[in-house]
Design a protein around this motif. Structure first.
Motif, short mmCIF file in Angstrom:
data_model
loop_
_atom_site.label_atom_id
_atom_site.label_comp_id
_atom_site.label_asym_id
_atom_site.label_seq_id
_atom_site.Cartn_x
_atom_site.Cartn_y
_atom_site.Cartn_z
N GLU A 96 45.40 50.17 36.85
CA GLU A 96 46.14 49.09 36.96
C GLU A 96 46.38 48.95 38.76
OE1 GLU A 96 47.04 51.07 34.81
OE2 GLU A 96 47.25 49.88 32.94
N ARG B 288 43.00 47.80 40.23
CA ARG B 288 42.62 46.54 39.80
C ARG B 288 42.42 45.55 40.79
NH1 ARG B 288 44.91 43.02 34.84
NH2 ARG B 288 43.94 41.16 35.31
N PRO B 289 43.45 45.08 41.60
CA PRO B 289 43.55 44.09 42.73
C PRO B 289 42.51 44.44 43.74
CG PRO B 289 45.40 45.40 42.88
CD PRO B 289 45.01 45.89 41.63
N TYR B 290 42.23 45.48 44.04
CA TYR B 290 41.27 45.75 45.08
C TYR B 290 39.71 45.45 44.55
CZ TYR B 290 45.00 48.10 47.70
OH TYR B 290 46.10 48.42 48.33
N PHE B 291 39.68 45.95 43.51
CA PHE B 291 38.37 45.60 42.68
C PHE B 291 38.23 44.17 42.58
CE2 PHE B 291 37.96 49.81 40.07
CZ PHE B 291 37.87 50.55 41.28
N GLU B 292 39.00 43.44 42.04
CA GLU B 292 39.12 41.99 41.67
C GLU B 292 39.12 41.17 43.07
OE1 GLU B 292 42.16 41.08 39.10
OE2 GLU B 292 41.36 41.62 37.52
N LEU B 293 39.55 41.47 44.08
CA LEU B 293 39.34 41.12 45.31
C LEU B 293 38.12 41.17 46.17
CD1 LEU B 293 42.82 41.14 47.03
CD2 LEU B 293 41.34 38.95 46.61
N GLY B 294 37.31 42.04 45.60
CA GLY B 294 36.27 42.66 46.22
C GLY B 294 36.13 43.15 47.81
N TYR C 168 32.06 46.72 39.13
CA TYR C 168 32.28 45.92 40.37
C TYR C 168 31.53 46.32 41.46
CZ TYR C 168 36.55 43.82 38.14
OH TYR C 168 37.37 43.34 37.59
N LYS D 121 41.02 42.55 52.55
CA LYS D 121 39.87 41.65 52.19
C LYS D 121 39.51 40.79 53.57
CE LYS D 121 37.09 39.06 50.04
NZ LYS D 121 35.67 39.45 49.40
#
Length: 414
Positions: free
Chosen positions: A270, A273-279, A307, A250
């Motif tokens: 799963e 997911r963290p890469y998507f949510e962090l943008g 996303y 990020k």
């Protein structure tokens, strides 16, 4: 069969009962879609094919290639073959759920690659039984062709201009190359000069180029390199940092306008997911032979669309994985481009078309491959050649990736 043996949907837990769905499928009480055999074949250059045959004689092909870990995946496939005999090949989601969720330990590159090979072969079977290409089963087409790119430069990039000219003559409009050779954690800034020069050379003949950092470049140099590359506008930079560093990604994302891509070493929803949510990425690159096959890759792609993230399947692999990736591309709105291994530097002893009898379906026209129309995956596999090659390959050492060491003898990222 014990009462605790996992059964397909429709089965009771009583050991003496047979699934009503299976027992009454035909007038004679036999279900031609039950899985009869599961085989795997390790062949050159470094591919692992999966063959599933039903009781009715329908054959589906999958690919479970995990570069450098063939024997580990083969062990998992032997276990899966024992478990799935007699299951209904048409119930793909049930089989995927069982293989992923029921066995307590889940995920990781070995188990997911084995599942991928099974899943791809099941979609091939289902398409052949129903007489439609897989993209029809995934909701139908959203485009008439899929953009693709070829590789130039090799593992230690060199001669990129001449190779780029060849790719252009072959019909490509996009290429990809490794950004650097072996590089230190904190190397001389001059180690990055050749990367910039190579990109400028390739773009000078009108090709777009993606740069694969390959996780070789650590944070101290990655932020320098993306800044140096920015004026030359690469198509994307791939794995500018190692997976497992979403927060650091990020930070890098906020420092550049270059699209950031990654995903070949992420295997499930799963994982991404963290890469998507962090943008922190613009393009997700699931490898269909590692990321759970068609079933999970399609779900990752659908998740990515929410996303505003594009999908560019990672696929330096064989014809089965490539055909499966294209099926995703034909049916996925946020698909952007697919990797193609034709004449890739790793393909020693065999190439993308070697085990096919219909290579014309992969003809590159104006940088893209036209819609695959045949039932299933759309590729015809030369089974006789694969069996012969697998017998020969079994006498050889499996493919392993090169070992990179620095001047001080320390192991570097490959």
């Amino acid at each position: 069969m014990s009462a605790n043996t996992p059964q397909p949907i429709g089965s009771s837990t009583a050991a003496a009962d047979i699934s009503q769905q299976q027992a009454t499928f035909t007038a004679k009480g036999a279900n031609p879609h039950l899985i009869k055999t599961i085989e795997n074949f390790s062949v050159r250059p470094r591919w692992l094919f999966v063959r599933i045959e039903t009781e009715g004689g329908v054959v589906g092909w999958g690919e479970a290639t995990l570069e450098g870990h063939t024997e580990a995946v083969q062990g998992s496939l032997r276990d899966i073959a024992r478990r799935l005999k007699g299951w209904d090949a048409m119930n793909i989601e049930d089989i995927y759920t069982y293989l992923y969720r029921h066995r307590f330990y889940r995920g990781g590159e070995v188990l997911m690659s084995a599942i991928s090979g099974i899943d791809i072969a099941l979609w091939d079977i289902k398409g052949k039984i129903l007489g439609v290409p897989v993209w029809q089963l995934l909701g139908g087409k959203v485009r008439e062709n899929c953009p693709v790119y070829g590789w130039i430069g090799g593992d230690r990039p060199s001669d990129v201009l001449e190779q780029a000219k060849v790719r252009k003559a072959q019909g490509f409009t996009r290429v990809k190359m490794n950004a650097t050779e072996s590089i230190g954690w904190l190397d001389s800034p001059h180690a990055l000069d050749e990367t910039v020069k190579r990109l400028a050379e390739v773009k000078s003949i009108g090709l777009d180029a993606g740069l694969d950092f390959h996780g070789r470049v650590h944070k101290p140099l990655a932020k320098q390199l993306v800044k140096l590359l920015e004026p030359h506008r690469p198509l994307f930079v791939e794995e500018p940092l190692l997976p497992g560093h979403p927060n650091e990604m990020k930070d890098l994302y906020n420092k550049t306008s270059i699209p950031i891509a990654l995903g070949e070493r992420l295997f499930t929803r799963e994982d991404v997911r963290p890469y998507f949510e962090l943008g922190c990425i613009d393009i997700i690159q699931p490898d269909i032979a590692h990321a759970g096959g068609i079933s999970e890759t399609k779900k990752i792609a659908t998740m990515a669309e929410a996303y505003d993230i594009g999908v560019a399947p990672h696929c330096p692999l064989g014809p089965v994985a490539f055909a499966a990736s294209l099926q995703i591309g034909f049916s996925t709105p946020n698909f952007v481009v697919c990797e193609m291994s034709w004449k890739m530097h790793y393909n020693v002893g065999a190439d993308l078309f070697t085990y096919m009898t219909n290579p014309d379906v992969f003809a590159v026209k104006n940088g893209a491959i036209d819609l695959l129309m045949a039932p299933g995956l759309g590729v015809e596999i030369n089974e006789e050649l694969i069996r012969k090659e697998a017998a020969e390959a079994s006498k050889l050492e499996p493919w392993i990736n090169p070992l990179f060491r620095g001047d001080d003898g320390s192991v570097r990222e490959w």
